[in-house]
Design an enzyme around this catalytic site. Structure first.
Site, PDB file in Angstrom:
ATOM      1  N   HIS A  18       7.014  -5.978 -32.042  1.00 47.85           N
ATOM      2  CA  HIS A  18       8.186  -6.048 -32.926  1.00 47.85           C
ATOM      3  C   HIS A  18       9.277  -6.858 -32.236  1.00 47.85           C
ATOM      4  O   HIS A  18       9.076  -7.335 -31.106  1.00 47.85           O
ATOM      5  CB  HIS A  18       8.664  -4.652 -33.340  1.00 47.85           C
ATOM      6  N   HIS A  21      10.151  -6.108 -28.516  1.00 48.27           N
ATOM      7  CA  HIS A  21       9.244  -6.711 -27.520  1.00 48.27           C
ATOM      8  C   HIS A  21       9.528  -8.208 -27.407  1.00 48.27           C
ATOM      9  O   HIS A  21       9.534  -8.781 -26.324  1.00 48.27           O
ATOM     10  CB  HIS A  21       7.772  -6.547 -27.940  1.00 48.27           C
ATOM     11  N   CYS A 126       5.553  13.912 -21.298  1.00 49.01           N
ATOM     12  CA  CYS A 126       5.836  13.213 -22.557  1.00 49.01           C
ATOM     13  C   CYS A 126       4.876  12.042 -22.660  1.00 49.01           C
ATOM     14  O   CYS A 126       4.914  11.137 -21.818  1.00 49.01           O
ATOM     15  CB  CYS A 126       7.283  12.725 -22.594  1.00 49.01           C
ATOM     16  N   CYS A 129       6.619   8.567 -23.045  1.00 43.42           N
ATOM     17  CA  CYS A 129       7.065   7.938 -21.796  1.00 43.42           C
ATOM     18  C   CYS A 129       5.894   7.754 -20.846  1.00 43.42           C
ATOM     19  O   CYS A 129       6.021   7.050 -19.863  1.00 43.42           O
ATOM     20  CB  CYS A 129       8.078   8.806 -21.054  1.00 43.42           C
ATOM     21  N   CYS A 144      12.055  15.237 -25.645  1.00 44.76           N
ATOM     22  CA  CYS A 144      12.322  14.018 -24.871  1.00 44.76           C
ATOM     23  C   CYS A 144      13.425  13.258 -25.596  1.00 44.76           C
ATOM     24  O   CYS A 144      13.317  13.004 -26.800  1.00 44.76           O
ATOM     25  CB  CYS A 144      11.055  13.168 -24.795  1.00 44.76           C
ATOM     26  N   HIS A 147      11.893   9.919 -27.176  1.00 40.44           N
ATOM     27  CA  HIS A 147      10.847   9.995 -28.210  1.00 40.44           C
ATOM     28  C   HIS A 147      11.015  11.152 -29.191  1.00 40.44           C
ATOM     29  O   HIS A 147      10.231  11.274 -30.140  1.00 40.44           O
ATOM     30  CB  HIS A 147       9.461  10.018 -27.552  1.00 40.44           C
ATOM     31  N   LYS A 298      18.799   2.082 -34.893  1.00 39.11           N
ATOM     32  CA  LYS A 298      17.659   2.046 -33.990  1.00 39.11           C
ATOM     33  C   LYS A 298      16.403   1.711 -34.800  1.00 39.11           C
ATOM     34  O   LYS A 298      16.248   2.185 -35.911  1.00 39.11           O
ATOM     35  CB  LYS A 298      17.533   3.422 -33.324  1.00 39.11           C
ATOM     36  N   LYS A 301       9.526   3.507 -36.645  1.00 42.10           N
ATOM     37  CA  LYS A 301       8.539   3.538 -37.729  1.00 42.10           C
ATOM     38  C   LYS A 301       9.009   4.472 -38.836  1.00 42.10           C
ATOM     39  O   LYS A 301       8.886   4.174 -40.020  1.00 42.10           O
ATOM     40  CB  LYS A 301       7.188   4.016 -37.193  1.00 42.10           C
TER      41      LYS A 301
END
Ligand code: MSP
Length: 517
Positions: A18, A21, A126, A129, A144, A147, A298, A301
């Site tokens: 995405h 990245h 996690c 991570c 977490c 996440h 942010k 998905k």
């Protein structure tokens, strides 16, 4: 400068790339392209991080062999970087045999040294991570914080790395080298994290994770992702415990390691400790970039707002990735969060690339054809105060890149473009032509064309295709090293003709783009 070695984080392959990245790969590519204008020996490494519980579970869910799953998804990253003209020198996959072998040897060496030991362990893991978290790291719901998931309670025998042994040396290094962590404001965060570090688990029982590199002398354990992943920066170069390759000797230590702020701890603490344990030199800089948000939110998905670089190019019918590269690379000051919005994208690239820069070249060349049949006459060639401004801009851009200030460097380029535009407006070559002052008119055009040669070199790292198209029309060698740029690139004689002039960047037509989306 003899060499320049830059690395990116290696991406997890549980999905497609995405724009987050892409942001990192573009930043790194821009940096490396800039430094390739200062040395013949610039090297960029990127790749994919393919082991771990997440890949194991996701591939199992769709009944796919994990390696095949990784092959399919790694290809998506390779394809995407091709689309974005990411000119990496090497793409490493952690499932590559040479990498796996060296990681096993690294693990063995650290064990023999006494830096890795076995212990039983109970902790909160996690899988997002791929790391154990301490209670204090969790948010108020026990999740977490990155996440937003409750970590799993895990009890097993693991190998541990003596991180604590290197705590003081790491602290000293960070304090003595204030430019080691870029931006410097993040160093304090790392120093605070160092306060509470403990030895870290570096393996998992094969009964809980089997998709990983096996410990050489203990096949009941697989090497846990961070030792595997972090080592890529040296295994890629052919690092070998006993016999490091020429490539390794040439490029290591890295000049800059580009990563996101979320994985700074792993790079400025774990990675340094591993290198210290291997008695290897430390990277010169760790550049922790910020996050890319979508319309200030942010990307996730669940919010359904994940933007793929491919879709941006398609939506705007862009043949080259330059506009997207430019927008991303200049999205934020170094280390700060940046934002992507369609409106802003269109506005910014139309204003900077089409209206200011592209149009200036186009207008100037067109006037040269109109008034002088595309010819530069010797009497046009005169000194101009703009020339020292251009040489000064090269210096300023280099200076910003020395501090990885990519956005800031682009602002300097824009300033030069603005000065050149103002010069045209102030001197009005069309009026000079009307008044029959042909020599003066020709000098104005010549001056701009010389400045455009410099601009094409400076914009090249951001927009390599636009820069090449500019250079072609100016008959300028785009491979000129920055330190060799002189203001004598436009030669007397025929430079261009009507047929040779092409716009370097077409404005994004918002109606067309909206329809396409
Ligand atoms: N595999 C690890 C890195 C190992 S490096 C030895 C990892 N992978 S990742 O796929 O989750 O992230 C890869 C890189 O992309 C990281 O540097 C991360 O910070 C960056 N980004 C992921 N999402 C991002 C944004 N939304 N914005 C900017 N960069 C972000 O972490």
């Amino acid at each position: 400068m003899e060499k320049f070695y830059a690395t990116t984080a290696i991406d997890y392959v549980n999905g497609a790339p995405h724009i987050g990245h892409a942001y990192e790969k573009i930043l790194t590519d821009v940096i490396v392209r800039h430094f390739s204008q200062r040395t013949d020996n610039a090297y960029m490494l990127t790749g994919t991080d393919e082991h771990g519980i997440k890949i194991q579970k996701t591939s199992a869910k769709i009944n796919m062999n994990p390696k095949e799953f990784c092959d399919t998804n790694a290809q998506k990253f390779i394809d995407c970087w091709k689309l974005l003209d990411i000119n990496y020198s090497q793409f490493i996959r952690t499932t590559d045999d040479y990498h796996k072998l060296t990681v096993q040897n690294i693990f063995k060496k650290l064990t023999e040294k006494g830096d890795i030991y076995k212990n039983s362990y109970t902790g909160l893991y996690c899988s997002g991570c791929e790391a154990f978290l301490a209670e204090k790291d969790l948010d108020e719901d026990g999740c977490c914080p990155v996440h937003k998931k409750k970590p799993e309670q895990i009890s097993e025998e693991n190998y541990f790395f003596k991180l604590t042994k290197y705590k003081d040396a790491i602290l000293k290094h960070i304090k003595q080298n204030p430019d080691f962590i870029v931006p410097a404001f993040r160093a304090n965060e790392v120093i605070n994290q160092l306060e509470n570090i403990e030895d870290i688990s570096v393996s998992r029982a094969i009964t809980s994770v089997n998709w990983g590199i096996k410990v050489l002398d203990d096949p009941s354990q697989v090497i846990y992702v961070w030792i595997d992943a972090l080592s890529n920066y040296i295994t890629a170069l052919g690092y070998d415990i006993n016999n490091p390759s020429e490539k390794f000797k040439t490029y290591w230590p890295a000049d800059v390691q580009v990563i996101g702020k979320d994985i700074l701890k792993f790079h400025s603490i774990y990675w340094l400790a591993i290198l210290m344990a291997l008695e290897l030199p430390l990277p010169k800089h760790i550049l922790a970039h910020g996050w890319i948000t979508i319309d200030e939110a942010k990307m996730s998905k669940s919010l359904g707002n994940v933007v793929s670089p491919e879709n941006v190019l398609k939506a705007y019918n862009l043949e080259s990735p330059d506009a997207f590269r430019y927008y991303m690379a200049t999205a934020a000051p170094v280390g700060r969060d940046g934002n992507y919005s369609d409106e802003d994208f269109k506005e910014k690239v139309n204003a900077h690339l089409a209206n200011s820069m592209g149009n200036l070249l186009n207008r100037t060349l067109s006037m040269l054809v109109k008034y002088f049949d595309g010819e530069i006459k010797s009497e046009f060639i005169k000194e101009s105060p703009l020339f020292s401004e251009a040489i000064n801009t090269i210096k300023e851009v280099k200076h910003h890149f020395d501090y990885f200030e990519i956005q800031e460097a682009s602002l300097k380029i824009n300033e030069l473009v603005d000065k050149a535009n103002k010069f045209v407006t102030d001197n009005a070559p069309w009026t000079l032509a009307k008044e029959g002052k042909m020599e003066e008119c020709g000098t104005v055009l010549y001056t701009i064309l010389e400045i455009m040669c410099v601009i094409s070199s400076l914009i090249y790292p951001y927009c390599p295709n636009i820069a090449k198209s500019m250079a072609k029309q100016l008959k300028y060698d785009i491979n000129t090293k920055l330190d060799d740029i002189k203001i004598n690139n436009i030669k007397t004689g025929k430079l261009t003709s009507k047929e040779e002039i092409t716009p370097v960047f077409l404005r994004i037509d918002s109606e067309l783009a909206d329809k396409k989306k």
